[in-house]
Write a protein that holds these residues in place. Structure first.
Motif, mmCIF file in Angstrom:
data_model
loop_
_atom_site.group_PDB
_atom_site.id
_atom_site.type_symbol
_atom_site.label_atom_id
_atom_site.label_comp_id
_atom_site.label_asym_id
_atom_site.label_seq_id
_atom_site.Cartn_x
_atom_site.Cartn_y
_atom_site.Cartn_z
ATOM 1 N N GLN A 11 26.653 35.704 -24.549
ATOM 2 C CA GLN A 11 27.326 34.962 -25.610
ATOM 3 C C GLN A 11 26.310 34.079 -26.315
ATOM 4 N N GLY A 12 25.915 34.498 -27.484
ATOM 5 C CA GLY A 12 24.995 33.714 -28.284
ATOM 6 C C GLY A 12 25.717 33.143 -29.485
ATOM 7 N N PHE A 70 22.421 42.415 -28.231
ATOM 8 C CA PHE A 70 22.970 42.149 -26.893
ATOM 9 C C PHE A 70 24.215 41.269 -26.916
ATOM 10 N N GLU A 71 24.607 40.774 -28.083
ATOM 11 C CA GLU A 71 25.788 39.903 -28.162
ATOM 12 C C GLU A 71 27.027 40.629 -27.612
ATOM 13 N N GLY A 72 27.694 40.008 -26.653
ATOM 14 C CA GLY A 72 28.920 40.553 -26.082
ATOM 15 C C GLY A 72 28.717 41.593 -24.994
ATOM 16 N N MET A 73 27.467 41.966 -24.725
ATOM 17 C CA MET A 73 27.184 42.990 -23.713
ATOM 18 C C MET A 73 27.327 42.406 -22.308
ATOM 19 N N ASN A 74 27.677 43.252 -21.358
ATOM 20 C CA ASN A 74 27.664 42.851 -19.967
ATOM 21 C C ASN A 74 26.301 42.249 -19.623
ATOM 22 N N SER A 75 26.318 41.100 -18.982
ATOM 23 C CA SER A 75 25.083 40.354 -18.758
ATOM 24 C C SER A 75 24.047 41.138 -17.948
ATOM 25 N N ASP A 76 24.484 41.770 -16.855
ATOM 26 C CA ASP A 76 23.531 42.507 -16.021
ATOM 27 C C ASP A 76 22.867 43.634 -16.799
ATOM 28 N N GLU A 77 23.659 44.340 -17.606
ATOM 29 C CA GLU A 77 23.112 45.447 -18.397
ATOM 30 C C GLU A 77 22.104 44.946 -19.426
ATOM 31 N N ALA A 78 22.453 43.837 -20.090
ATOM 32 C CA ALA A 78 21.564 43.294 -21.113
ATOM 33 C C ALA A 78 20.238 42.833 -20.515
ATOM 34 N N TRP A 79 20.303 42.110 -19.407
ATOM 35 C CA TRP A 79 19.059 41.591 -18.828
ATOM 36 C C TRP A 79 18.213 42.697 -18.205
ATOM 37 N N TYR A 94 17.322 46.585 -32.902
ATOM 38 C CA TYR A 94 17.309 46.202 -34.314
ATOM 39 C C TYR A 94 16.337 45.057 -34.598
ATOM 40 N N HIS A 95 15.806 44.456 -33.554
ATOM 41 C CA HIS A 95 14.910 43.296 -33.661
ATOM 42 C C HIS A 95 15.539 42.165 -34.468
ATOM 43 N N ASP A 96 16.852 42.011 -34.323
ATOM 44 C CA ASP A 96 17.570 40.916 -34.982
ATOM 45 C C ASP A 96 17.596 39.654 -34.118
#
Length: 215
Positions: A21-22, A92-101, A135-137
């Motif tokens: 959550q950013g 990564f906004e809204g993605m499952n935390s473990d998957e994102a990291w 996307y390098h956003d």
């Protein structure tokens, strides 16, 4: 000398489900409201001169709950600013935390967030987030601090404001602590509703308390 009481917002729906959550936003849970009210109770006798927050709803609402309990609540002005938003995580906004990291830290030998926070500085981690975003956003360290430094400039220019309430976010609090008090471990991170205290003069910022829920 200004004293900044830096509070992490209360728990949100996305926090509860352990997702990234950013700049995306979800409401406070019942626990999150309780987190905010507890912080308000702890800080109720601090005569705040002004209240600042991120402009994201979870921080705005937390700030308002804290203000309600403050001894200066009848006159306290609340300014919400994008300068104090959370890190922007882009893809990564809204993605499952473990998957994102896993995607962010895996290429650097740290597939879990805690491992990455123990190994690298926040400045490096921000660049990893930007790099891993297809996307390098996502904000890199330079873009992030260009924004946050505008917030600290705003605080410096608040004449007569000595006791300042500032409600922000987990990664932002960790980033500030990493920059100004690198000796403080970033694991565990700031709890929802926790309080970190900063002392600011014209030339420096010192972290005097980190991740407190009681005083």
């Amino acid at each position: 000398m200004k004293t900044i009481y830096l509070v992490r917002h209360g728990q949100t729906i996305i926090n509860k489900y352990d997702k990234i959550q950013g700049w995306c936003d979800t409401p406070l849970t019942d626990k999150g409201i309780a987190d905010a009210k507890h912080a308000g109770e702890v800080l109720k006798n601090i005569p705040f001169d002004i209240a600042l927050s991120s402009d994201l709803g979870r921080a705005v609402d937390t700030c308002d709950y804290i203000i309600e309990k403050n001894c200066n609540h009848l006159t306290l002005q609340h300014i919400a600013s994008p300068f104090f938003r959370e890190q922007f995580f882009g893809f990564f906004e809204g993605m499952n935390s473990d998957e994102a990291w896993q995607m962010i830290g895996g290429p650097h030998g740290c597939p879990r967030r805690q491992e990455l926070l123990l190994k690298e500085k926040m400045s490096v981690i921000k660049d990893y987030i930007h790099e891993a975003d297809p996307y390098h956003d996502a904000e890199d360290n330079k873009a992030y601090w260009k924004r946050l430094d505008k917030g600290f400039k705003l605080i410096k220019e608040l004449d007569g404001a000595e006791n300042i309430l500032l409600v922000s976010h987990s990664m932002t609090i960790r980033s500030i602590v990493s920059r100004y008090a690198p000796e403080i471990p970033l694991v565990p991170g700031p709890a929802n509703g926790s309080i970190t205290i900063l002392k600011m003069n014209d030339n420096d910022i010192k972290v005097t308390e980190y991740n407190k829920t009681e005083f």
